[in-house]
Design an enzyme around this catalytic site. Structure first.
Site, PDB file in Angstrom:
ATOM      1  CB  SER A 130      43.015  41.713  44.016  1.00  0.00           C
ATOM      2  OG  SER A 130      42.091  40.695  44.671  1.00  0.00           O
ATOM      3  CE1 TYR A 164      41.380  40.715  39.090  1.00  0.00           C
ATOM      4  CE2 TYR A 164      41.256  40.062  40.654  1.00  0.00           C
ATOM      5  CZ  TYR A 164      41.690  40.672  39.871  1.00  0.00           C
ATOM      6  OH  TYR A 164      41.260  42.354  40.587  1.00  0.00           O
TER       7      TYR A 164
END
Length: 296
Positions: free
Chosen positions: A189, A202
């Protein structure tokens, strides 16, 4: 009446799509038209991915690339296209247990069965595309900062977002070595590249994926295995629309050097390239696919 540049449309951002201010307001309020638009987006994403990735025998989430012995795609490409269109890269297990998919990617036995079934069906493994992540409200929705994140959210994020990638690669690499090489593409990401005030679990799990990919490239690169990473920016998927509100999307758009947000097809094109022979001399790299958010 077309919208103007001072109040841009989040779909095209160009000011020339012909969407009226009234329509934009209805969409922001969650109208039936907006919900229908999101359904179209979801359908287009799946089917276009299938059309683009299918010919190269790529399946997703996680995906195993294989080709039948003596062929260069054929049945493998057709099967991969069907799996991609269905939104899963799972190969059915022969013991009637649920196949490997996003929810079981951290299961070692399931990952082993996924690779074994691919070898049995297609004669080998040529590539692996890893994209799973736990984006549920119970995990990503409670992923805050270092001081407040629940320990179970931290552990679950690492289990799926990092250990799952570790397990699929652990079982796929020997199968690739048996065929003289292969390609692995892992997904992270933009949070890893730019940081974030929240979502510590995350972001940390995705940072580990970078180290894992570089390890694979360094350890087995001379034996024909490539390990690369794609780092998508904000892509207009169902999850991103749910997890990121209008204000956040507006903030992100100001950092773009492109006239629109990302689409699933943008990521599919990058992954297809890295898995293909055209990307043969790219190894151990992180490829941002983000519309120019941050320059490296």
């Amino acid at each position: 009446m077309r919208h103007n540049s001072t109040s841009p449309c989040f779909t095209c951002r160009s000011g020339t799509c012909g969407v009226s201010p009234a329509t934009r307001t209805a969409r922001r309020r969650g109208s039936a038209a907006h919900r229908a638009g999101k359904r179209v987006l979801r359908r287009q994403g799946g089917h276009r991915r299938a059309a683009r990735l299918g010919p190269r025998a790529v399946a997703t989430v996680p995906g195993i690339v294989g080709r039948r012995q003596g062929g260069r795609g054929g049945g493998a490409a057709s099967a991969a296209g069907r799996r991609t269109a269905a939104g899963t890269g799972a190969v059915p297990r022969r013991d009637n247990r649920r196949p490997t998919g996003p929810g079981r990617v951290a299961d070692d036995e399931d990952c082993a069965s996924l690779v074994a079934a691919t070898v049995e069906t297609f004669g080998g493994v040529d590539g692996l595309f890893n994209v799973p992540a736990d984006l549920s409200a119970g995990t990503l929705g409670r992923d805050t900062d270092l001081l407040d994140v629940p320990l179970e959210v931290w552990r679950r994020s690492l289990e799926v977002n990092l250990t799952g990638y570790f397990l699929t690669a652990r079982h796929a690499v020997p199968a690739m070595l048996a065929r003289g090489g292969g390609a692995i593409v892992n997904t992270i990401s933009g949070l890893v590249l730019h940081g974030d005030r929240r979502r510590v679990a995350y972001g940390s799990s995705k940072s580990g994926v970078v180290a894992l990919s570089k390890h694979i490239a360094t350890r087995w690169g001379k034996e024909g295995i490539r390990g690369n990473v794609v780092a998508p920016g904000l892509v207009l998927t169902e999850n991103s629309m749910t997890n990121n509100d209008e204000q956040y999307r507006a903030t992100v758009f100001e950092t773009l050097r492109s006239p629109r947000f990302g689409r699933p097809e943008d990521i599919a094109a990058a992954v297809t390239f890295l898995l293909s022979a055209d990307g043969e001399w790219i190894n151990g790299q992180v490829l941002p696919v983000n519309g120019g958010t941050g320059l490296r």
